[in-house]
Design a protein around this motif. Structure first.
Motif, PDB file in Angstrom:
ATOM      1  N   PRO A 134       0.577  -1.162   0.157  1.00 43.47           N
ATOM      2  CA  PRO A 134       0.012  -0.289   0.339  1.00 43.47           C
ATOM      3  C   PRO A 134       0.893   0.878   0.410  1.00 43.47           C
ATOM      4  O   PRO A 134       0.562   2.634  -0.444  1.00 43.47           O
ATOM      5  N   SER A 135       2.019   1.720   0.686  1.00 45.27           N
ATOM      6  CA  SER A 135       2.798   2.091   1.190  1.00 45.27           C
ATOM      7  C   SER A 135       3.664   2.723  -0.602  1.00 45.27           C
ATOM      8  O   SER A 135       4.467   3.748  -0.973  1.00 45.27           O
ATOM      9  N   LEU A 136       3.714   1.929  -1.295  1.00 46.81           N
ATOM     10  CA  LEU A 136       4.447   1.685  -2.893  1.00 46.81           C
ATOM     11  C   LEU A 136       3.028   2.904  -3.697  1.00 46.81           C
ATOM     12  O   LEU A 136       3.791   3.080  -3.934  1.00 46.81           O
ATOM     13  N   VAL A 137       2.068   2.320  -3.538  1.00 46.23           N
ATOM     14  CA  VAL A 137       0.770   3.069  -4.949  1.00 46.23           C
ATOM     15  C   VAL A 137       0.844   4.854  -3.765  1.00 46.23           C
ATOM     16  O   VAL A 137       0.671   5.772  -4.255  1.00 46.23           O
ATOM     17  N   LEU A 138       1.029   4.155  -2.268  1.00 44.31           N
ATOM     18  CA  LEU A 138       0.524   5.831  -1.480  1.00 44.31           C
ATOM     19  C   LEU A 138       1.447   6.703  -1.502  1.00 44.31           C
ATOM     20  O   LEU A 138       0.943   8.454  -2.164  1.00 44.31           O
ATOM     21  N   CYS A 139       2.619   6.314  -1.958  1.00 49.20           N
ATOM     22  CA  CYS A 139       4.009   7.647  -1.816  1.00 49.20           C
ATOM     23  C   CYS A 139       3.774   8.715  -3.291  1.00 49.20           C
ATOM     24  O   CYS A 139       3.727   9.762  -3.433  1.00 49.20           O
ATOM     25  N   PRO A 140       4.049   7.767  -4.296  1.00 49.37           N
ATOM     26  CA  PRO A 140       3.081   8.414  -5.335  1.00 49.37           C
ATOM     27  C   PRO A 140       1.855   8.999  -5.861  1.00 49.37           C
ATOM     28  O   PRO A 140       2.052  10.037  -6.240  1.00 49.37           O
ATOM     29  N   LEU A 141       0.599   8.439  -4.814  1.00 44.24           N
ATOM     30  CA  LEU A 141      -0.323   9.058  -5.008  1.00 44.24           C
ATOM     31  C   LEU A 141      -0.398  10.722  -4.579  1.00 44.24           C
ATOM     32  O   LEU A 141      -0.542  11.668  -5.136  1.00 44.24           O
ATOM     33  N   ILE A 142      -0.009  10.296  -3.337  1.00 44.68           N
ATOM     34  CA  ILE A 142       0.406  11.726  -2.238  1.00 44.68           C
ATOM     35  C   ILE A 142       1.086  12.710  -2.778  1.00 44.68           C
ATOM     36  O   ILE A 142       1.113  14.226  -3.965  1.00 44.68           O
ATOM     37  N   ALA A 143       2.015  12.616  -4.065  1.00 46.42           N
ATOM     38  CA  ALA A 143       3.206  13.461  -4.364  1.00 46.42           C
ATOM     39  C   ALA A 143       2.529  13.890  -5.746  1.00 46.42           C
ATOM     40  O   ALA A 143       2.604  15.472  -5.821  1.00 46.42           O
ATOM     41  N   LEU A 144       1.186  12.867  -6.524  1.00 47.86           N
ATOM     42  CA  LEU A 144       0.635  13.425  -8.177  1.00 47.86           C
ATOM     43  C   LEU A 144      -0.550  14.296  -6.883  1.00 47.86           C
ATOM     44  O   LEU A 144      -0.458  15.390  -7.927  1.00 47.86           O
ATOM     45  N   ARG A 145      -1.188  14.307  -6.052  1.00 48.16           N
ATOM     46  CA  ARG A 145      -2.395  15.494  -4.909  1.00 48.16           C
ATOM     47  C   ARG A 145      -1.400  16.247  -4.804  1.00 48.16           C
ATOM     48  O   ARG A 145      -1.630  17.579  -4.924  1.00 48.16           O
ATOM     49  N   ILE A 146       0.140  16.690  -4.295  1.00 48.20           N
ATOM     50  CA  ILE A 146       0.989  17.410  -3.913  1.00 48.20           C
ATOM     51  C   ILE A 146       0.784  18.375  -5.170  1.00 48.20           C
ATOM     52  O   ILE A 146       0.738  19.811  -5.205  1.00 48.20           O
ATOM     53  N   PHE A 147       1.654  17.848  -6.377  1.00 50.89           N
ATOM     54  CA  PHE A 147       2.344  18.627  -7.492  1.00 50.89           C
ATOM     55  C   PHE A 147       1.598  19.123  -8.555  1.00 50.89           C
ATOM     56  O   PHE A 147       2.360  19.407  -9.452  1.00 50.89           O
ATOM     57  N   LEU A 148       0.682  17.493  -9.170  1.00 54.27           N
ATOM     58  CA  LEU A 148       0.080  18.098  -9.921  1.00 54.27           C
ATOM     59  C   LEU A 148      -1.684  17.788  -9.672  1.00 54.27           C
ATOM     60  O   LEU A 148      -2.553  17.099 -10.092  1.00 54.27           O
ATOM     61  N   PRO A 149      -1.716  19.081  -8.796  1.00 53.53           N
ATOM     62  CA  PRO A 149      -3.242  18.653  -8.267  1.00 53.53           C
ATOM     63  C   PRO A 149      -4.589  18.860  -9.258  1.00 53.53           C
ATOM     64  O   PRO A 149      -5.236  17.553  -9.425  1.00 53.53           O
ATOM     65  N   SER A 150      -4.329  19.509 -10.683  1.00 59.90           N
ATOM     66  CA  SER A 150      -5.354  19.638 -11.565  1.00 59.90           C
ATOM     67  C   SER A 150      -5.145  17.888 -11.908  1.00 59.90           C
ATOM     68  O   SER A 150      -7.111  17.807 -12.655  1.00 59.90           O
ATOM     69  N   LEU A 151      -3.802  17.348 -12.631  1.00 63.58           N
ATOM     70  CA  LEU A 151      -4.303  16.533 -12.832  1.00 63.58           C
ATOM     71  C   LEU A 151      -5.054  14.812 -11.916  1.00 63.58           C
ATOM     72  O   LEU A 151      -5.427  14.510 -12.416  1.00 63.58           O
ATOM     73  N   ALA A 152      -4.307  15.481 -10.824  1.00 62.69           N
ATOM     74  CA  ALA A 152      -5.458  14.295  -9.734  1.00 62.69           C
ATOM     75  C   ALA A 152      -6.346  14.670  -9.667  1.00 62.69           C
ATOM     76  O   ALA A 152      -7.467  13.222 -10.015  1.00 62.69           O
ATOM     77  N   GLU A 153      -7.060  15.607 -10.221  1.00 62.34           N
ATOM     78  CA  GLU A 153      -8.655  16.125  -9.771  1.00 62.34           C
ATOM     79  C   GLU A 153      -9.237  15.680 -11.272  1.00 62.34           C
ATOM     80  O   GLU A 153     -11.121  15.321 -10.850  1.00 62.34           O
ATOM     81  N   ARG A 154      -8.937  15.297 -11.978  1.00 62.86           N
ATOM     82  CA  ARG A 154      -9.696  15.017 -12.988  1.00 62.86           C
ATOM     83  C   ARG A 154     -10.366  14.091 -12.870  1.00 62.86           C
ATOM     84  O   ARG A 154     -11.771  13.842 -13.681  1.00 62.86           O
ATOM     85  N   PRO A 155     -10.383  12.778 -12.536  1.00 62.29           N
ATOM     86  CA  PRO A 155     -11.018  11.731 -12.589  1.00 62.29           C
ATOM     87  C   PRO A 155     -12.037  11.979 -10.791  1.00 62.29           C
ATOM     88  O   PRO A 155     -12.598  11.093 -11.171  1.00 62.29           O
TER      89      PRO A 155
END
Lengths: 711, 258
Positions: free
Chosen positions: A26-47
């Motif tokens: 789960p951490s393996l997936v969690l870390c990139p997801l948090i990074a995506l949410r912080i650094f590319l919020p608009s991309l993370a928001e699309r779905p």
């Protein structure tokens, strides 16, 4: 995964320790997801926005969509033939003046213009501005004039573009028409800040205009507008909007009137021709007080072809829907707010933690997949619930992806691990079980957990093995053992027997474990007879010096409780059978040479057979180390007449012996010592010696059972 | 006639009967009261309200209404979204012994002086059954509004008035109410209205969405002393039923006549 396989894997794959930690994947997936949410919020928001879209459509299908506030109506200016004619004859601005006057006549409270009048002649602009001022001055209707905050383009700086620029348009009370359609059609800001000044959106300006003077929206700091309103309990509270991003609660299409119709609300979208004929009819009837537009806030704009802003329901929906929805959200407090970063990260962490706990507690892959599916549904439903009831856009899709990916990777990891283990286990268990049982065991590893079963045991021992070891080279010894075990293993496995590890020249097979077998004794008997017949055939066919000549074994058969399971240490483990039944079988096998019986079975074994075979009851003894008597039966491999006749005679003598008529028995046994059937001859000699001893020192109490003093 | 037609006819009659039995009526009359000396003998002259009646310093507007027992009648006047002249709303649960309801309330000191021209003033008379879902909120808001007025809390009063207005407007828009608006034909002069000619004229207009009131000249209709006994003869009916409040809107305007 069973515990034993888990511990096996520990020894096998220490280097995969990190992967085996439940929190790791789960951490393996969690870390990139948090990074995506912080650094590319608009991309993370699309779905999430796509999910928001679906949630609203679902509401329509479920019939729970709420119509727009009935006080919000739209007037669409479609450029049809009639309007084109008017534009040509009267001009666009004069047409607009006429429409505004008609709306005033129809007792509209606020007209929110969603059309920027910027390019007309000065004269036209002044006339329209005068009309707006006159309408506003009469006080029955207020016209809200739009302006646009233009982004920086090339050398042109960011600026406010006002309507009616040649007629002091900046002096009109207005609202910003900027709906962030170029980013996402749902995004909206109720308040805009430009050069540290606060500007209301068109929706906020229309709302303000619809309220009596003291209740209008007031600026309370940069980027914040406040107003007073009532709670359900009649208390006064201060509400506010600020320049934060919101998402519009677009519940239904501009063209979808059915929800309004269900709520018995009149037409939401009006067209100029309908409006004018309504005004004409009502004026004629002196009934303007009954105008359906009384006290409404009307957004007046072009249709989608001219407007061109996309909306949730497609490009054909005019942009004024956005402002109307924003106003509806403002009135009812239904704007959807994106969840803050900290909440998103908390949700991700909670999902990750639950995944870790699930991976720790759930062993079966199928259960894990079922829980994963349920979890996915819960997370996605949570997203909708947050939207529908709390007007909050939480990262439901991202959390579902986190959950789903973690589960997929975990299942993949388990599968890979199981494949490794299976290969290892199959190699290991293949020594003990027939292919059929091995198949069952690998399907259900619970089968080989320690247990106590009724088993039929076959134990054999090579005759003269000690001499063999002393006289033959080691290669020949092993060659012989391999030949022997080859025969025995093949036949036992063919009868679906389970094997125990070879111990010296001893071969042990059993039926009834790991799973109960109804015909276990019959299978054991068949195997024993076939083994002996095969070996006899091999011996008879052997030439001088051939190892096959040494293939002479005794087979013991017994039925009883057997304890099966893995025994050993972490370094070495073995699936084995232990218990009294094994000891008894060994004792019985030990007696085979005393009676010259190729297969010697106990009374319990014979009783357990579905169909007793031809057998000779050779003796009834208490074997060494046991308390109870054991009947010994020599299984007859062949049933020629002379064998059967010898057996009948032996049984007569044996019965006399058991009844304590030793002299009579002795006389009879002495007549059998030279018979061709070796079992009868050897057994008779054994009993003759025993009877003589008994005659010399008769027992105090005779029950036909003789206690053996050696193995 | 076929038997099926008979059945259909009697069924329709039966259903109509049920509907008629369920709908109820409240009544309201609107007067301009003239307290000038010339009418002192009458205790004040009552003119049936029309836009042609000119404002005067001794004149005031008075609405009188009642409803069937168990119903609730609310009267409130707005000028656009504001409470007109801060006149407190009148709310009364009707019983067999209830006396007619007056607006402005008889007990309060507030008077609706009809001494100047006012535009966009509307008097709302709302009749609701005791089980009407709107009743609780409307009476609550009316009570809060009266409290706010009593406390001279003008902003809060405005909020409550706006809430009532929006609620009534939504009822009007959503067709969840029997709404009648009184309209007066422009500039039309009719014969003087005699007492005998006005006996419950409104009854004949039951079911019509808009009720036209024929303008009157300034001939006093009744005296204020006897108005409690006679007002019903001039009244407009307000039809209402279960979950369907009745709303009657009187636009109060003044028209200049030549």
């Amino acid at each position: 995964m069973s515990e034993d396989s888990a511990s096996n894997s520990e020894t096998v794959g220490q280097r995969f320790d990190l992967i085996r930690r439940p929190w790791f994947l789960p951490s393996l997936v969690l870390c990139p997801l948090i990074a995506l949410r912080i650094f590319l919020p608009s991309l993370a928001e699309r779905p999430e926005l796509a999910w928001l879209d679906l949630s609203q459509r679902a509401r329509i299908h479920l019939g729970t969509a709420v119509p727009l506030d009935p006080s919000i109506r739209f007037l669409e200016l479609s450029i049809n033939d009639e309007i084109a004619r008017r534009y040509a004859t009267d001009g666009e601005y004069t047409t607009a003046e006429s429409i505004l006057k008609t709306l005033e006549t129809l007792r509209v409270k606020v007209i929110a213009l969603d059309i920027m009048y910027t390019h007309g002649l000065e004269k036209d602009q002044i006339e329209l501005a005068n009309t707006i001022q006159e309408i506003n001055a009469r006080g029955n209707t207020t016209v809200v004039v739009p302006f646009s905050i233009e982004k920086k383009r090339g050398h042109v700086p960011e600026q406010i573009k006002y309507s009616l620029p040649l007629a002091e348009g900046s002096t009109f009370a207005g609202g910003a028409v900027n709906a962030v359609a170029d980013n996402h059609w749902r995004e909206y800001r109720q308040v805009h800040v430009f050069e540290k000044k606060t500007y209301p959106s068109l929706a906020a300006a229309a709302f303000s205009a619809s309220r009596p003077g003291p209740l209008k929206l007031k600026e309370a700091g940069i980027g914040r507008l406040e107003w007073k309103e009532l709670t359900d309990e009649g208390e006064v509270r201060i509400s506010f909007v600020d320049d934060s991003r919101i998402f519009l609660n677009l519940q239904h299409s501009y063209y979808e009137d059915s929800i309004d119709q269900q709520a018995k609300i009149g037409p939401r979208v009006w067209f100029i021709s309908d409006l004018e004929s309504l005004a004409s009819d009502l004026s004629h009837q002196n009934n303007l007080i009954n105008s359906p537009l009384t006290d409404t806030i009307v957004f007046f704009g072009y249709n989608a072809e001219v407007d061109g802003k996309p909306t949730a329901h497609g490009n054909m929906e005019p942009g004024m829907t956005l402002h109307g929805t924003a106003l509806n959200d403002l009135i009812h407090g239904t704007s959807i707010y994106p969840s803050p970063l900290w909440l998103d990260i908390c949700l991700f962490c909670v999902v990750s933690l639950i995944a870790s706990l699930t991976f720790t507690s759930v062993r079966k892959k199928r259960t894990l997949v079922a829980i994963a599916l349920i979890g996915l549904l819960i997370l996605l439903a949570l997203g909708w619930i947050a939207i529908w009831f709390f007007y909050l856009l939480i990262p439901a899709v991202a959390s579902s992806i986190l959950w789903g990916l973690a589960v997929v990777i975990e299942v993949g990891r388990r599968w890979t691990w199981e494949q490794r283990e299976r290969t290892h286990r199959d190699a290991l268990l293949g020594f003990y079980f027939s292919p059929a049982i091995l198949k069952q065991v690998t399907k259900n590893l619970d089968m080989i957990r320690p247990k106590s079963n009724d088993v039929a045991v076959l134990l054999s021992d090579l005759r003269g093995f000690t001499t063999l070891c002393e006289t033959q080279p080691v290669e020949r010894v092993f060659e012989l053992l391999n030949r022997l075990f080859g025969v025995e293993t093949e036949i036992a496995l063919r009868e679906n027997g389970s094997l125990s590890r070879f111990a010296g020249d001893q071969f042990l097979a059993y039926w009834g474990a790991p799973e109960p077998v109804s015909d276990a004794p019959d299978r054991a008997l068949r195997a024993a007879i076939e083994i002996q017949r095969t070996l006899i055939a091999r011996r008879e066919a052997a030439e001088e010096g051939d190892l096959d000549a040494w293939l002479r074994i005794g087979v013991g058969l017994h039925c009883g409780r057997g304890l099966v399971g893995h025994v050993g240490s972490r370094s070495y483990r073995d699936y084995n059978i232990v218990g009294d039944s094994i000891n008894t079988t060994a004792r019985v096998e030990g007696q085979t040479k005393n009676y010259a019986a190729p297969v010697l079975a106990t009374g319990e074994f014979i009783e357990a057979l579905a169909e007793p075979p031809p057998a000779l009851h050779v003796d009834c003894v208490i074997v060494k180390g046991k308390a109870n008597a054991t009947d010994l039966y020599a299984i007859l491999l062949y049933t020629e007449d002379h064998i059967m006749a010898a057996c009948q005679d032996y049984e007569k003598a044996f019965n006399l012996y058991r009844q304590g008529q030793f002299k009579e028995a002795l006389e009879l046994f002495e007549t059998f010592t030279d018979v061709s059937f070796e079992t009868v001859a050897v057994s008779s000699r054994l009993l003759i010696e025993r009877i003589k001893t008994l005659i010399e020192s008769p027992p105090l109490k005779w029950d036909g059972v003789f206690e053996l003093t050696s193995k | 006639m076929r038997p099926l037609n008979y059945i259909a006819f009697f069924l329709s009659l039966f259903l109509f009967g049920i509907a008629a039995a369920q709908s109820q009526e409240a009544n309201v009359s609107l007067y301009v009261i003239d307290h000038s000396d010339e009418y002192s003998a009458l205790g004040g002259a009552c003119f049936k309200y029309t836009p042609e009646i000119k404002p005067g310093k001794d004149r005031e507007i008075l609405a009188i209404a009642n409803g069937p027992p168990g119903s609730t009648v609310i009267m409130i006047a707005f000028q656009q979204d504001n409470l007109f002249r801060n006149l407190p709303p009148v709310v009364s649960v009707q019983s067999l012994t209830s006396s007619p309801l007056r607006f402005p309330a008889q007990q309060s000191e507030a008077r609706w002086a009809y001494n100047e021209t006012n535009n966009n003033v509307e008097l709302y008379i709302v009749a609701l059954e005791k089980d009407d879902p709107q009743l609780e909120r409307l009476t609550e808001y009316a009570a809060w509004l009266t409290d706010s007025l009593g406390e001279n809390d003008e902003e809060t009063a405005m909020l409550h008035a706006l809430a009532i207005k929006n609620r009534l407007a939504n009822l009007h828009r959503s067709n969840n109410a029997e709404v009648q608006t009184i309209s007066f034909p422009p500039g039309e002069r009719t014969e003087p209205t005699a007492k005998a000619a006005t006996t419950r004229g409104g009854l004949s207009q039951l079911g019509k969405p808009n009720t036209e009131t024929k303008p009157t000249t300034e001939t006093p209709l009744r005296g204020l002393k006897n108005i409690d006994a006679e007002w019903e003869e001039d009244s407009q009916p307000i039809r209402f039923g279960p979950e369907k409040p009745g709303i009657l809107i009187f636009p109060i305007t003044t028209r200049t006549t030549n």
